[in-house]
Design a protein around this motif. Structure first.
Motif, PDB file in Angstrom:
ATOM      1  N   LYS A  86     -14.399  13.331  16.238  1.00 16.82           N
ATOM      2  CA  LYS A  86     -14.572  14.490  15.364  1.00 16.82           C
ATOM      3  C   LYS A  86     -13.398  15.433  15.570  1.00 16.82           C
ATOM      4  O   LYS A  86     -12.995  15.717  16.708  1.00 16.82           O
ATOM      5  CB  LYS A  86     -15.881  15.206  15.680  1.00 16.82           C
ATOM      6  N   ALA A  87     -12.825  15.917  14.476  1.00 15.00           N
ATOM      7  CA  ALA A  87     -11.702  16.853  14.575  1.00 15.00           C
ATOM      8  C   ALA A  87     -12.187  18.175  15.173  1.00 15.00           C
ATOM      9  O   ALA A  87     -13.322  18.592  14.932  1.00 15.00           O
ATOM     10  CB  ALA A  87     -11.086  17.082  13.204  1.00 15.00           C
ATOM     11  N   PRO A  88     -11.327  18.864  15.938  1.00 13.86           N
ATOM     12  CA  PRO A  88     -11.730  20.140  16.544  1.00 13.86           C
ATOM     13  C   PRO A  88     -11.673  21.321  15.579  1.00 13.86           C
ATOM     14  O   PRO A  88     -11.957  22.444  15.974  1.00 13.86           O
ATOM     15  CB  PRO A  88     -10.713  20.301  17.685  1.00 13.86           C
ATOM     16  N   ILE A  89     -11.298  21.062  14.327  1.00 16.77           N
ATOM     17  CA  ILE A  89     -11.352  22.078  13.279  1.00 16.77           C
ATOM     18  C   ILE A  89     -12.177  21.528  12.122  1.00 16.77           C
ATOM     19  O   ILE A  89     -12.555  20.353  12.134  1.00 16.77           O
ATOM     20  CB  ILE A  89      -9.942  22.481  12.796  1.00 16.77           C
ATOM     21  N   ASP A  90     -12.444  22.363  11.124  1.00 15.48           N
ATOM     22  CA  ASP A  90     -13.348  21.961  10.044  1.00 15.48           C
ATOM     23  C   ASP A  90     -12.822  20.789   9.216  1.00 15.48           C
ATOM     24  O   ASP A  90     -13.606  19.982   8.711  1.00 15.48           O
ATOM     25  CB  ASP A  90     -13.634  23.152   9.119  1.00 15.48           C
ATOM     26  N   SER A  91     -11.525  20.689   9.052  1.00 13.72           N
ATOM     27  CA  SER A  91     -10.944  19.654   8.202  1.00 13.72           C
ATOM     28  C   SER A  91     -10.242  18.586   9.039  1.00 13.72           C
ATOM     29  O   SER A  91      -9.239  18.870   9.708  1.00 13.72           O
ATOM     30  CB  SER A  91      -9.946  20.288   7.224  1.00 13.72           C
ATOM     31  N   GLY A  92     -10.747  17.346   8.955  1.00 15.69           N
ATOM     32  CA  GLY A  92     -10.081  16.243   9.617  1.00 15.69           C
ATOM     33  C   GLY A  92      -8.708  15.995   9.035  1.00 15.69           C
ATOM     34  O   GLY A  92      -7.760  15.649   9.755  1.00 15.69           O
ATOM     35  N   SER A  93      -8.571  16.172   7.722  1.00 11.74           N
ATOM     36  CA  SER A  93      -7.275  15.953   7.059  1.00 11.74           C
ATOM     37  C   SER A  93      -6.229  16.954   7.548  1.00 11.74           C
ATOM     38  O   SER A  93      -5.068  16.586   7.800  1.00 11.74           O
ATOM     39  CB  SER A  93      -7.426  16.064   5.546  1.00 11.74           C
TER      40      SER A  93
END
Length: 370
Positions: free
Chosen positions: A311-318
């Protein structure tokens, strides 16, 4: 849109993975943890078998179903595993070719196909080419094959359930109980069960089990691309009920024609190659990257394949992937595989040096984003 183009070409985008590959070619010394293929070379004995075939003049079309010796050896292996009264096999032009033949042979416009989200990028594109309808079952947060969720997604228009274990992009392996429940559900509802088993040899913690063990109508797609590093050779195989296999062969005659004959002779030799050393090495790589990222990212530990899906540590993986690429690290945004833009895919099919460099970049990013 150009007036000559068919409407089906607008139903899906070009592969986002290929876009990352194109970017990799432009970067100087990238840390490439994006590519979904083994980092070892094709074993020498397989190369020798293929070049011997070329030098011996085995360069013409093979029979559509594949060269006799390879097909016979595959059939003997499959029969010893399942002992089904009605199970045939043919050689396809890669597992991607096998998937396309399965969709073209079985899916009518409006037919629904159930599969897990996240998914291999080719599934929705192939379905849309055939006019099929994707029914994506959200498997987050653990990405497991949940029989209850599958059952809840079934409608009168459901034609197929598509399973992929070990899975791309998550590396998650379905349990025997999960596979058995879904296999029996498909049999009970008279729904086709298609099992994509291209990563079947990459099992790290337990033995591989196919849902065909519990449902003798299961259509199985497998091949040599990932297991033997033969991604460019295009040799896969499909086995299932003879009437379905015959229909797929008919479509192959008018499309792919056959898998390349010299590569098939290489695949015949590949069936005798011991891969245990490579599997042990990938298990070690799995543990290396999981240990390196465990304190920094949320992820489900993969039991197979060679992918990690944090899981990315911010809202957007992109957006996170863009930040990683700015530092020379090539990874794949999760939205390519999912309706959610929350994760990213790492391939640990890379050298230890590359893995250590990638882990360092990801650790630094996680610290900065806290």
């Amino acid at each position: 849109m150009h007036p000559w183009l068919a409407q089906r070409t607008t139903a899906f985008e070009s592969s986002g993975i290929r876009k990352v590959f194109d970017l990799a070619a432009k970067l100087k010394d990238p840390i490439n943890l994006s590519i979904g293929q083994p980092d070892f070379d094709v074993p020498d004995e397989i190369k020798t078998a293929a070049t011997d075939a070329i030098n011996e003049g085995k360069n013409a079309y093979s029979p559509t179903q594949g060269i006799g010796p390879l097909r016979e050896k595959l059939k003997a292996t499959i029969d010893s595993q399942f002992a089904h009264a009605d199970r045939d096999v043919f050689v396809s032009s890669g597992t991607s070719g096998g998937l396309m033949l399965a969709m073209l042979s079985m899916i009518n416009p409006g037919d629904e196909v159930i599969y897990l989200d996240p998914y291999f990028v080719m599934y929705p594109a192939l379905l849309e080419m055939c006019g099929g309808v994707s029914v994506r079952v959200d498997s987050s947060p653990d990405f497991r094959l949940n029989p209850d969720k599958i059952a809840a997604a079934i409608t009168p228009r459901t034609k197929m359930i598509l399973v992929n274990s070990p899975a791309n992009p998550t590396g998650i392996t379905a349990s025997v109980e999960e596979l058995e429940a879904v296999a029996k559900l498909a049999a009970e509802k008279n729904i086709a069960l298609l099992s994509d088993e291209i990563y079947s040899r990459f099992m790290f913690d337990e033995d591989f089990v196919s849902p065909a063990k519990f449902n003798d109508q299961t259509i199985v797609i497998d091949g040599f691309s990932k297991s033997h590093a033969m991604t460019g050779w295009r040799v896969g195989y499909v086995h299932g009920p003879s009437e379905v296999i015959a229909a797929m062969l008919k479509v192959q005659q008018y499309s792919f024609v056959c898998s390349p004959q010299p590569a098939q002779w290489g695949a015949l030799r590949a069936m005798e190659v011991n891969l245990s050393g490579h599997i042990d090495d990938y298990r070690r790589k799995r543990d290396l990257i999981c240990e390196g990222l465990a304190d920094y990212y949320e992820f489900a530990k993969p039991g197979g394949a060679f992918y990690l899906y944090p899981k990315a540590p911010i809202d957007s993986g992109s957006k996170f992937v863009e930040m990683a690429i700015e530092r020379g690290l090539l990874i794949i945004p999760g939205k390519i595989f999912s309706q959610h833009d929350s994760h990213f895919r790492i391939s640990f099919a890379a050298s230890d040096e590359t893995l250590h460099r990638g882990i360092k970049v990801l650790q630094d990013l996680a610290r900065e984003l806290k």
